[in-house]
Design an enzyme around this catalytic site. Structure first.
Site, PDB file in Angstrom:
ATOM      1  NE  ARG A  55      15.288  17.006 -14.976  1.00  0.00           N
ATOM      2  CZ  ARG A  55      15.546  18.328 -15.008  1.00  0.00           C
ATOM      3  NH1 ARG A  55      14.613  19.199 -14.643  1.00  0.00           N
ATOM      4  NH2 ARG A  55      16.709  18.775 -15.405  1.00  0.00           N
ATOM      5  CE1 TYR A 107       4.640  -1.764  -1.446  1.00  0.00           C
ATOM      6  CE2 TYR A 107       5.726   0.376  -1.450  1.00  0.00           C
ATOM      7  CZ  TYR A 107       5.683  -0.946  -1.835  1.00  0.00           C
ATOM      8  OH  TYR A 107       6.676  -1.443  -2.618  1.00  0.00           O
ATOM      9  CG  ASP A 178      -1.457   4.758  -1.931  1.00  0.00           C
ATOM     10  OD1 ASP A 178      -2.073   4.306  -2.921  1.00  0.00           O
ATOM     11  OD2 ASP A 178      -0.289   4.425  -1.637  1.00  0.00           O
ATOM     12  CE  LYS A 203       2.387  -2.077  -6.811  1.00  0.00           C
ATOM     13  NZ  LYS A 203       2.293  -1.425  -5.509  1.00  0.00           N
TER      14      LYS A 203
HETATM   15  C1  LIG Z   1       3.190  -0.650  -4.627  1.00  0.00           C
HETATM   16  C2  LIG Z   1       2.623   0.425  -3.804  1.00  0.00           C
HETATM   17  C3  LIG Z   1       3.267   1.660  -3.658  1.00  0.00           C
HETATM   18  C4  LIG Z   1       4.642   1.923  -4.242  1.00  0.00           C
HETATM   19  O1  LIG Z   1       4.597   1.970  -5.647  1.00  0.00           O
HETATM   20  P1  LIG Z   1       5.834   1.567  -6.596  1.00  0.00           P
HETATM   21  O2  LIG Z   1       5.251   1.762  -7.962  1.00  0.00           O
HETATM   22  O3  LIG Z   1       6.185   0.146  -6.287  1.00  0.00           O
HETATM   23  O4  LIG Z   1       6.948   2.491  -6.299  1.00  0.00           O
HETATM   24  C5  LIG Z   1       2.646   2.642  -2.929  1.00  0.00           C
HETATM   25  N1  LIG Z   1       1.444   2.446  -2.356  1.00  0.00           N
HETATM   26  C6  LIG Z   1       0.788   1.270  -2.464  1.00  0.00           C
HETATM   27  C7  LIG Z   1      -0.540   1.100  -1.796  1.00  0.00           C
HETATM   28  C8  LIG Z   1       1.350   0.224  -3.184  1.00  0.00           C
HETATM   29  O5  LIG Z   1       0.705  -0.950  -3.270  1.00  0.00           O
END
Ligand SMILES: *Cc1c(COP(=O)(O)O)cnc(C)c1O
Length: 390
Positions: A55, A107, A178, A203
């Site tokens: 971890r 998001y 982000d 993503k």
């Molecule tokens: C998908 C997404 C998240 C969350 O990520 P996960 O991997 O689904 O937990 C956060 N910010 C943005 C802009 C996203 O598109």
């Protein structure tokens, strides 16, 4: 090769090599997947090379974390079990009474985490439109973090990163961006003054719709130690196997982003000139309200995400998404395949309907993650679907 030599290489080269040198024992060009929970010690309290428990320390995860730090230009990177685990861990570094000024177009899951969970632990969240130049005036004294997405999800709004960083620092706060929608190939917020970059590596970074992951990249050492402490204490870190898959995807990020961007720009133009489409949101279109700021801070392209609307709203959008053959109806984004979805009933269903409407997420809004297929085939698919529903 020393790190400083490496940093002089261009992104296309760095993505291929970052985070791993062929290992001394075998010369393996990719890191082994260290599927171990623990490590043998040479004596009580004498772990080898600092490895005690997975971890806390895992070589495969470390390879990904170093690669993420290098691509974003940070001093350290951290890999998490999901984007939400990363964002949650960032909120854990704050304390009760701290104020967070967050963008009002986020998001859905981030909005839910902030407004329904972190707010129960004494953090005060204020959601603001961070795209206007007066948004950063007079940040309240107790502000500790400014948190924004640019381009934002789903409306592709553009917030000025450099201005946000200056305002946050002036107020004694930090800035987190982000960067999921842009990726470090397009935009590097730390170079513009941000303190943290967060990602859903699910993503673009992993890029093949086969793994869930997240990241935080820190600008300085003190923050990095704090994030490491919370990643380990809360147990939010990425598994070795997921780290391997994410690093494997990251190797081709620059190539994929190039194609995502060129396909999306072509499709944005096509939709913008199509009589059956009433509005297109894409930062690369000159009429997009954030176009000039995007030009300044998104130096590697306009991204692979776009949204559009049809004149008859929800029912017509639903008909469109079911008339498509190549574009798959699914949540998520940033994978090699083109995906299409309606944010209101899907990714942003957790945002209350009234708030969605106030923010401009109409029931018929269509969000597209443009993949890396042959663009002519994508245009042909959209064209036949639009013909069928009008
Ligand atoms: C998908 C997404 C998240 C969350 O990520 P996960 O991997 O689904 O937990 C956060 N910010 C943005 C802009 C996203 O598109």
């Amino acid at each position: 090769m020393s790190t400083s030599d490496k940093n002089k290489k261009r992104m296309g080269t760095r993505a291929v090599h970052a985070g791993w040198e062929p290992d001394a024992a075998t010369g393996s060009v990719m890191p082994p997947v260290y599927l171990t929970s623990t490590y043998v010690q040479d004596g009580p309290g004498r772990p080898r090379n600092g490895f005690e428990y997975s971890r806390t320390q895992n070589p495969t995860r470390f390879a990904l974390e170093d690669a993420l730090a290098e691509l974003e230009g940070g001093c350290a990177g951290f890999a998490f079990a999901s984007g939400m685990a990363a964002i949650h861990t960032l909120t854990l570094t704050l304390k009760a009474g701290d104020r967070v000024i967050a963008g009002d177009d986020l998001y859905g899951g981030s909005h839910r985490l902030f407004s329904q969970i972190a707010s129960r632990f004494g953090l005060n969240f204020e959601f603001r439109d961070l795209t206007t130049s007066n948004a950063f005036e007079a940040l309240p004294e107790d502000t500790r973090l400014v948190y924004l997405e640019t381009p934002s999800n789903p409306l592709l709004r553009i917030a000025p990163i450099e201005e946000a960083a200056k305002a946050a620092h002036k107020a004694g706060a930090e800035l987190a961006v982000d960067n999921t929608f842009a990726s470090p190939i397009i935009q590097r917020p730390l170079e513009l003054g941000a303190d943290y970059v967060v990602h859903s590596t699910t993503k673009y970074i992993a890029g093949h719709s086969d793994v869930i992951g997240g990241a935080i990249i820190c600008a300085n050492r003190e923050q990095a130690e704090d994030v490491a402490f919370h990643q380990n204490s809360a147990g939010t870190s990425s598994s070795a196997f997921d780290s391997f898959l994410t690093l494997r995807g990251l190797r081709t990020l620059p190539l994929r982003i190039e194609r995502h961007c060129s396909n999306a720009a072509t499709i944005a133009d096509f939709l913008n000139n199509h009589p059956a489409v009433s509005a297109v949101l894409y930062p690369g279109l000159p009429e997009h309200p954030g176009h000039e700021i995007a030009r300044a801070q998104m130096q590697g392209g306009w991204g692979g995400m776009l949204c559009f609307e049809l004149p008859e709203g929800g029912p017509q959008s639903e008909a469109l998404v079911s008339a498509l053959e190549i574009f798959q109806l699914a949540e998520s984004l940033g994978g090699v395949e083109s995906l299409i979805e309606l944010p209101a009933p899907m990714t942003h269903a957790s945002v209350p309907a009234k708030e969605r409407q106030a923010r401009g997420i109409s029931d018929g809004l269509v969000r597209v993650s443009v993949g890396i297929e042959d663009c002519d085939d994508l245009i042909a698919d959209l064209s036949q679907a639009l013909d069928r529903i009008t």
